[in-house]
Design a protein around this motif. Structure first.
Motif, short mmCIF file in Angstrom:
data_model
loop_
_atom_site.label_atom_id
_atom_site.label_comp_id
_atom_site.label_asym_id
_atom_site.label_seq_id
_atom_site.Cartn_x
_atom_site.Cartn_y
_atom_site.Cartn_z
N ASP A 133 1.28 -0.07 -4.93
CA ASP A 133 0.90 -1.19 -5.80
C ASP A 133 -0.56 -1.57 -5.59
N THR A 134 -1.06 -1.29 -4.40
CA THR A 134 -2.46 -1.54 -4.08
C THR A 134 -3.09 -0.24 -3.62
N ARG B 192 -1.76 -32.94 0.39
CA ARG B 192 -0.51 -32.18 0.30
C ARG B 192 0.16 -32.15 1.66
N ASP C 170 -19.11 -7.59 8.25
CA ASP C 170 -20.57 -7.63 8.25
C ASP C 170 -21.12 -8.63 9.26
N LEU D 39 0.83 -1.21 0.00
CA LEU D 39 0.00 0.00 0.00
C LEU D 39 0.86 1.26 0.00
N ARG E 234 -14.57 -8.20 4.29
CA ARG E 234 -15.95 -7.73 4.28
C ARG E 234 -16.89 -8.70 5.00
N THR E 235 -16.64 -9.99 4.80
CA THR E 235 -17.49 -10.97 5.45
C THR E 235 -17.41 -10.84 6.97
N GLY F 151 -8.65 0.33 -1.04
CA GLY F 151 -10.10 0.21 -1.18
C GLY F 151 -10.74 -0.33 0.09
N PHE G 235 -12.73 -9.79 0.18
CA PHE G 235 -14.02 -10.43 0.48
C PHE G 235 -14.01 -11.14 1.82
#
Lengths: 431, 431
Positions: free
Chosen positions: B16-17, B108, B161, B12, B157-158, B20, B154
């Motif tokens: 590069d990012t 694995r 919320d 950040l 965000r999960t 958001g 995501f």
């Protein structure tokens, strides 16, 4: 030299604006070998800004603020810098004249508020702004230098490039850090990293992989007095190891590379899109002058439209549905012939979030028809990253990248199968 | 309650990012009446994170970190929280079992590094993550509570919320702040602000205008114990004053509204695009299930393709060039008929940065053909915002918004001319 960024504005804390300015400045400073050590966002609050500037200069050599230089009463960055420096705001006669002339030329009265934009902290340097009305400010404070730039992106960028970066580079002296970014598309990060083990092991070289959907940027960084020579060696070896996987460097984008290759050959492309719904066309028209090499396209979204517009056999669609390699092939030939282009590019697939015609999300067939013949059809699976609410947007974006890279490879006559096989093996290994 | 955000990650600071995550969290917290007072980005550095958490809780009641919870050695947020709390990291047996089971199922070996994701600061609360592998953490510190969330959007965000927002809302008690966002398109901010003078003057109500290219979001905020009732009154009056200028509220988008209107009427649309190059199609296919109401489109980018694909008279194109109201009208009728849609939507214009056929940048003609007849053609100028390097992208985006809003108005049978006249008057007043 250590630099901190201080972005001012309630709208950023409320999330109404994404802090793209900070990202842009971070990149530009890194390109000049200058390290951003912290980035802070605060509200439009005089005392908070004064405190934040002081904290920043307690840790770093310079602080660059953006925002809060406009004419309204919540724009208080210039007041904050005056307070931090212990000086008054004075009306700058040159700025005042420019402001009055501009307003007079437009035949409008001068709003009293507007005069705020002609005020500067006593002793501050004015940084010319060829792009807009608010100048930037340079204020020398006990802990270091503070630059204040407008929040409007293209004004901020202009002052950064014209004034701040050259000044900071001069304070910094000879850069000890050199960087180069190489760009790949449609190849997995792990495939690239495996090939580049030897570069990663080089002394004084750092390799970073910056993945976007279906693209990986490789950033090579060399540190030390010999950084430029070290970097050149690492770049050469990287190019040898990756070959045609690299489509460009630095600010190159796939669409620009494709346009350039077509223009060099006097050729054109047309695209037939299903799941991308126009994104390939949008990407190929992002650049001015693109109509010389991109003629247009057909968005055949509903299944029957693929037959109506592109002549995809109705029987084929009835029997196999819209997501099938033969459909992609017929679309590519159809769009090439109907628009009279050198190349026809086609995509059909399942963007999700639900499967379609029994085919899973991420099933995508790509086809390229070239001058006179069908060149390639690939598929069926993109390496879909997990699930999540953004899956549809990610698959659509990945499809655009895979399609443009397939076209690039066909124009260059590269071995398309080889890369597809590699991606397949890699996928099997990961699954 | 005051909350600070702390984003962790070198990528950040290097730009590069783009951050958001912070914008998304700021919006969500504001929606819950919780104030974000500062947002800080720091590097992947243990001691810097420890210090930043301490500073944040010296000012605010809670800090939410994102990033630095992955398995690699530069992921040090969990170590930092343990150090800040003065406790050890311990291996959580439940997390370890889940990790081992997952790896075993994939056949694995377990990378030693991966076990780091099963470590938690002693006494920390685990926040379930139904979207991914890394759980969030809740650590009570002397100055307040620290939440640590993964940086993957995501997953973050999960957990926000499902866990963090409900917990913070409970600590906050009855919200004192109520907010509502109403959305308009293709109307100038100054036109809206003039109409809403009465709402701006209401006691306890704040009105903010958040402009995007060709869209203005109106955010109404009410503060105080009576905020919900005050807000309802302000919203009602705003809707009366703006009428059909408002196309939706909160997370509504123009494409969703258009799809809903078409679906309610059993109708469909097809689009013919020139300067937008596919962006209208991309917008109308962003939503899953959109093929029920959007059939497809033609991207007639090169001038001769408008004749080839859509039957725009060659003579018209020879005489007036591609940027002309009659061309837009012929494109709208052509695409409606060729795809058999209820509505044909068409755009042609000059995206810039250079003029075309003697017409200035921002000249755009829009047309809608409806069931049986041509409904409207509008143009010729978008209210172009200054100049700058981003002009082409802005004009293309504005064209998409104006086109979709024109279609919305035609489907609803609204008076299109009225709005066009208003925009014209406003433009003259501003120029």
């Amino acid at each position: 030299m250590r630099v901190e960024l201080l972005t001012v504005g309630d709208e950023l804390l409320l999330g109404d604006t994404i802090n793209g300015n900070a990202a842009w400045m971070g990149q530009r400073l890194a390109d000049h070998g200058i390290e951003v050590t912290r980035s802070v966002v605060v509200a439009d609050d005089l005392d908070v800004i004064v405190a934040a500037v002081g904290e920043a200069l307690g840790r770093a050599d310079a602080v660059i603020t953006t925002g809060g230089l406009g004419p309204t009463y919540d724009d208080v960055t210039r007041d904050a810098l005056a307070k931090a420096a212990g000086v008054k705001l004075i009306l700058d006669p040159g700025l005042e004249k420019r402001l009055r002339d501009r307003v007079a030329a437009a035949n409008r009265p001068l709003a009293p508020m507007a005069l705020r934009m002609a005020e500067v902290p006593e002793g501050a340097g004015l940084l010319g702004n060829s792009a807009g009305s608010a100048p930037g400010l340079r204020v020398e404070l006990p802990g270091g230098v503070a630059y204040a730039l407008p929040g409007v992106p293209f004004e901020m960028r202009t002052i950064m490039d014209e004034v701040v970066l050259p000044e900071l580079a001069e304070r910094e002296g000879v850069p000890q850090v050199a960087r180069k970014t190489l760009r790949t598309a449609a190849v997995w990060e792990s495939v690239i990293a495996t090939r580049l083990a030897e570069v990663e092991a080089m002394d004084g070289i750092k390799v970073a992989y910056l993945p976007d959907p279906a693209e990986v940027k490789i950033r090579l960084t060399a540190v030390g007095p010999d950084s430029v020579r070290l970097l050149a060696g690492a770049e050469e070896r990287t190019r040898e190891l990756l070959g045609s996987m690299i489509y460009g460097a630095e600010d190159d984008t796939l669409d620009r590379v494709v346009h350039r290759l077509l223009a060099e050959r006097g050729q054109t492309v047309a695209a037939a899109e299903s799941l991308t719904g126009g994104l390939i066309g949008a990407e190929l028209t992002a650049m001015p002058g693109s109509s010389a090499t991109y003629l247009g396209g057909e968005i055949t979204y509903a299944t029957e439209v693929k037959h109506q517009l592109l002549g995809v056999p109705a029987e084929l669609l009835r029997e196999h549905g819209a997501v099938h390699p033969d459909v992609a092939a017929a679309m590519a030939v159809g769009v090439r012939d109907r628009l009279g282009a050198s190349y026809g590019l086609a995509v059909t697939g399942v963007a999700g979030p639900e499967p379609q015609d029994g085919r899973p999300v991420g099933t995508v067939f790509l086809a390229v028809a070239g001058p006179g013949s069908l060149l390639s059809v690939t598929g069926p699976r993109l390496p879909v990253p997990g699930a999540g609410r953004e899956i549809r947007a990610v698959i659509r974006r990945m499809t655009v990248v895979h399609a443009l890279d397939l076209l690039r490879r066909e124009i260059l006559g590269l071995d398309v199968e080889r890369v597809t096989r590699e991606a397949q093996e890699d996928r099997e290994e990961k699954s």
